[in-house]
Motif scaffolding. Structure first.
Motif, PDB file in Angstrom:
ATOM      1  N   LYS A 156       0.831  -1.156   0.102  1.00  0.00           N
ATOM      2  CA  LYS A 156       0.172   0.107   0.012  1.00  0.00           C
ATOM      3  C   LYS A 156       1.106   1.089   0.126  1.00  0.00           C
ATOM      4  N   TRP A 172      -3.774  11.751   1.997  1.00  0.00           N
ATOM      5  CA  TRP A 172      -4.425  11.135   3.068  1.00  0.00           C
ATOM      6  C   TRP A 172      -6.074  11.051   3.057  1.00  0.00           C
ATOM      7  N   HIS A 173      -6.442  10.335   3.269  1.00  0.00           N
ATOM      8  CA  HIS A 173      -8.014  10.057   3.329  1.00  0.00           C
ATOM      9  C   HIS A 173      -8.226   9.151   4.604  1.00  0.00           C
ATOM     10  N   ALA A 174      -9.277   9.629   5.820  1.00  0.00           N
ATOM     11  CA  ALA A 174      -9.593   8.740   6.714  1.00  0.00           C
ATOM     12  C   ALA A 174      -9.834   7.250   6.505  1.00  0.00           C
ATOM     13  N   ARG A 175     -10.228   6.925   5.306  1.00  0.00           N
ATOM     14  CA  ARG A 175     -10.617   5.599   5.087  1.00  0.00           C
ATOM     15  C   ARG A 175      -9.502   4.554   5.004  1.00  0.00           C
ATOM     16  N   PHE A 176      -8.261   5.216   4.958  1.00  0.00           N
ATOM     17  CA  PHE A 176      -6.837   4.559   5.003  1.00  0.00           C
ATOM     18  C   PHE A 176      -6.427   4.025   6.294  1.00  0.00           C
ATOM     19  N   GLU A 204      -8.342   2.468   8.126  1.00  0.00           N
ATOM     20  CA  GLU A 204      -9.235   1.262   8.161  1.00  0.00           C
ATOM     21  C   GLU A 204      -8.890   0.044   7.437  1.00  0.00           C
ATOM     22  N   CYS A 247      -8.365  -3.062   4.739  1.00  0.00           N
ATOM     23  CA  CYS A 247      -8.778  -3.289   3.508  1.00  0.00           C
ATOM     24  C   CYS A 247      -9.309  -4.730   3.248  1.00  0.00           C
ATOM     25  N   VAL A 265      -1.712  -0.928   8.730  1.00  0.00           N
ATOM     26  CA  VAL A 265      -2.764  -0.091   8.580  1.00  0.00           C
ATOM     27  C   VAL A 265      -2.360   1.317   9.321  1.00  0.00           C
ATOM     28  N   ASP A 288      -2.345  10.241   9.926  1.00  0.00           N
ATOM     29  CA  ASP A 288      -1.834  10.543   8.735  1.00  0.00           C
ATOM     30  C   ASP A 288      -0.422  10.566   8.849  1.00  0.00           C
TER      31      ASP A 288
END
Length: 105
Positions: free
Chosen positions: A1, A6-10, A12, A14, A21, A25
């Motif tokens: 990965k 950055w996005h908050a879903r990162f 979580e 996969c 994980v 950020d």
């Protein structure tokens, strides 16, 4: 990965067999700071997982919640790698997870 923005879903999982994980950020951390990551196998934390990195200070080991606080000692790309081996020897299965990111200057 690999994380480029950055996005908050990162933060979580996969759903991969083995994954790293980021908890926060990693792009905003400067040398001298800490990036917190969690090591998961099938979405569940792994205690005692070993993370290798290019930094000469060596490997890091996850706690009971799968968390590892990774010190950022140099600027530039950061590459973290976790490896899980099942059935060592004949019939060995190896799972790898890599997390890479470059903190913004």
């Amino acid at each position: 990965k690999a994380i480029f923005a950055w996005h908050a879903r990162f933060a979580e999982p996969c759903g991969q067999e083995l994954e790293l994980v980021p908890i926060t950020d990693p792009l905003v951390v400067r040398p001298g700071g800490i990036v917190a990551v969690r090591v998961l196998r099938q979405g569940k934390p792994i205690a005692g997982a070993v993370i290798a990195r290019k930094d000469p200070s060596g490997e890091l080991i996850s706690d009971a919640t799968g968390r590892i606080d990774v010190p950022i000692t140099t600027a530039g790309i950061q590459i973290l790698r976790a490896k899980l081996i099942h059935g060592e020897g004949k019939g060995e299965i190896v799972h790898n997870a890599v997390l890479s990111f470059t903190p913004r200057p």
